[in-house]
Design an enzyme around this catalytic site. Structure first.
Site, PDB file in Angstrom:
ATOM      1  N   MET B   1       0.838  -1.202   0.000  1.00  0.00           N
ATOM      2  CA  MET B   1       0.000   0.000   0.000  1.00  0.00           C
ATOM      3  C   MET B   1       0.875   1.254   0.000  1.00  0.00           C
ATOM      4  SD  MET B   1      -3.152  -0.116  -0.445  1.00  0.00           S
ATOM      5  CE  MET B   1      -4.723  -0.893  -0.231  1.00  0.00           C
ATOM      6  N   CYS B   2       0.517   2.257   0.726  1.00  0.00           N
ATOM      7  CA  CYS B   2       1.086   3.602   0.717  1.00  0.00           C
ATOM      8  C   CYS B   2       0.471   4.423  -0.419  1.00  0.00           C
ATOM      9  CB  CYS B   2       2.602   3.648   0.573  1.00  0.00           C
ATOM     10  SG  CYS B   2       3.490   2.949   1.964  1.00  0.00           S
ATOM     11  N   GLY B   3       0.437   5.707  -0.196  1.00  0.00           N
ATOM     12  CA  GLY B   3      -0.082   6.604  -1.220  1.00  0.00           C
ATOM     13  C   GLY B   3       0.885   7.735  -1.457  1.00  0.00           C
ATOM     14  N   ARG B  32      -4.922   4.275   1.957  1.00  0.00           N
ATOM     15  CA  ARG B  32      -3.711   3.604   1.473  1.00  0.00           C
ATOM     16  C   ARG B  32      -2.554   3.751   2.458  1.00  0.00           C
ATOM     17  NH1 ARG B  32      -3.810   1.899  -3.767  1.00  0.00           N
ATOM     18  NH2 ARG B  32      -1.639   1.360  -3.402  1.00  0.00           N
TER      19      ARG B  32
END
Lengths: 228, 297
Positions: B1-3, B32
């Protein structure tokens, strides 16, 4: 004609309403505005309804579709028409990765480009991409037809089973066990029908090359017996 | 994930809106990356001045620190406090004295250095982090932000993005690198220091080391394609540049949009929907292993 504005109405309400449609409904043509990239719009439909979505959608739009005709006027995020069973999904812009992934049936038409892994593990869906497709498209594709009017990225049809691939432009490279095959009259007839269904005009089936499985990877071969 | 959210302005009339726009982009990417958030903002820069971003524990008395640093600098220090961070602006010829004084302090850390860049990051939901730092009011030419869902190292402020390893240089990362320990060891051997065990800091360090050796941002990004192994989408900021790079397999999602007024990056299109003129923007997915770069001239 129901009209749903997703800027003011929750997506879950739209999907629930679409799932609740019954045979005697008059609501057979829906328009959806302001999708704003939301995920899972119009998923899991099982009714011959027409849905027009005005704008870019997020992931898995029209996933698991049965019977419905869904049009996205814009781009689609990952997994458009993932696992489609029947019906038709049309994207007027580009589609992101894994378009039509694992689809069993129906027709997916993408007017723009599709990025990586288009038609990955397709199982009977037909996909027509008017632009180009990214790398690893039709990876482990089992059945159905992928038609690409533009170019294909690296490793097209890697580990392919019995899907048929038609590419009009260049192929950066073929994946393991994917080979070019003769384009016979019977294939041209099928291809012509798909092009017509997708609304492609002025393009002849003769302009395509056909690719498919060399069938060396998935059949037992005595030389490999030591590997088992 | 991560944004990841990044915004590079072509039309400087939008400069007052930069922070507000980035704030909305980050909030859209909360699911995210709900555990921490951060951003680098490239604002005004004065010739002969350097901006240092300091970070301290909550309720740290920055005013007291500035009084003592002012004596070292020989003049009152101009500074702005943003929650746990403060951005100070000092004459470059006084930097050495101020920096050496800061090195000895255990409650405050110098976390970024730039002519124009300031970096803010904390643990917490993106909307809360943006509000605490007052991102809405920040102005500038370009900004890079990140919402983190930790995979490779602990949820700490130091582990949040952006990572900065050079003057006016920052990097945010979505993905995970597989050879970061090797690359880190080599960079340490060359004299670089790292704050964390985080893979993304190594990517930032690699870009900085290449640029310190004379490479352009374009060249540094190109060579990172062969030097860094793993999954990544990077967005990189320099004093004048804004770069985007995806790994050759393009594991991590990415969307870009461009109009006459701006270029924007979002991990998902949802992050871009409130940008001015988005309905008429060119929207596309950046290709794998291709360097995208915009520069102010």
């Amino acid at each position: 004609m129901p009209s749903v504005d997703l800027a003011s109405s929750p997506l879950r309400e739209l999907n629930s309403a679409l799932h609740a449609l019954t045979d005697n409904t008059n609501a057979t043509h829906w328009t959806v505005s302001n999708p704003r990239g939301q995920h899972n719009i119009a998923v899991g439909l099982d009714f011959p309804v027409e849905i027009e979505i005005d704008g870019h959608v997020g992931y898995y739009c029209a996933g698991m579709n049965k019977q419905a005709r869904v049009t996205v006027r814009g781009n689609a995020g990952q997994g458009i028409a993932e696992n489609m069973m029947s019906g038709r999904v049309h994207v007027t812009g580009d589609a992101s990765q894994a378009a039509g992934a694992s689809g069993n049936g129906g027709l997916l038409v993408i007017d723009g480009n599709a990025s990586a892994r288009c038609g990955i593990s397709m199982k009977g869906i037909d996909i027509v991409v008017k632009g180009s497709v990214g790398h690893l498209s039709a990876f482990m594709a089992q059945a159905g037809k992928l038609v690409v009017l533009g170019d294909a990225g690296e490793a097209l049809g890697d580990s392919i089973y019995e899907a048929q691939l038609f590419v009009r432009g260049t192929v950066a490279s073929l994946g393991a066990d994917c080979v070019e095959k003769p384009l016979k009259d019977e294939h041209k007839v099928e291809l012509k029908k798909l092009l017509d269904d997708a609304g492609v005009e002025g393009v002849s089936p003769d302009e395509f090359k056909r690719y498919g499985s060399a069938r060396k990877l998935y059949h037992f071969h005595i030389d490999n017996v030591g590997s088992y | 994930m991560c944004g990841i959210a990044g915004l590079f302005l072509k039309d400087q009339k939008l400069a007052p809106e930069l922070g507000g726009l980035l704030s909305g982009m980050l909030e859209a990417l909360s699911d995210r990356g709900p555990d921490s958030a951060g951003f680098a903002v490239y604002g005004d820069g004065d010739n002969g001045q350097i901006k240092l971003t300091l970070r301290a524990a909550p309720s740290f008395d920055f005013a007291e620190l500035m009084a003592s640093l002012g004596k070292l600098a020989g003049a009152p220090i101009s500074y702005q406090v943003h929650d746990t961070h403060a951005v100070i602006s000092i004459p470059t010829d006084r930097e050495a004295a101020v920096a050496s004084a800061l090195v000895g302090m255990k409650d405050v850390d110098m976390v970024a250095r730039g002519k124009r860049m300031a970096v803010f990051k904390e643990v917490g939901l993106p909307a809360d982090v943006a509000r605490r730092f007052g991102l809405n009011a920040m102005t500038g030419t370009h900004a890079v932000g990140h919402t983190r869902m930790a995979t490779e190292s602990a949820v700490t402020t130091n582990g949040a993005h952006p990572f900065t390893t050079g003057t006016d240089q920052c990097l945010v990362h979505n993905g995970s690198l597989s050879n970061h320990n090797d690359v880190r060891r080599e960079l340490i051997r060359q004299g670089m220091t790292f704050r964390t065990e985080n893979d993304s800091e190594v990517a930032a360090g690699y870009i900085s080391s290449q640029m310190a050796a004379g490479a352009s941002l374009q060249d540094a990004m190109t060579s990172s394609l062969s030097a860094l192994d793993g999954f990544y989408t990077f967005v990189i900021g320099t004093e004048t540049g804004f770069g985007v790079l995806r790994d050759p397999i393009a594991c991590k999602p990415a969307v870009m949009a461009e109009t006459d007024r701006w270029v924007a990056f979002g991990t998902e299109y949802r992050a871009l929907v409130d940008l001015p003129g988005i309905d008429a923007a060119k929207v596309w997915e950046p290709a794998p292993a291709r360097v995208y770069l915009w520069e102010r001239h």
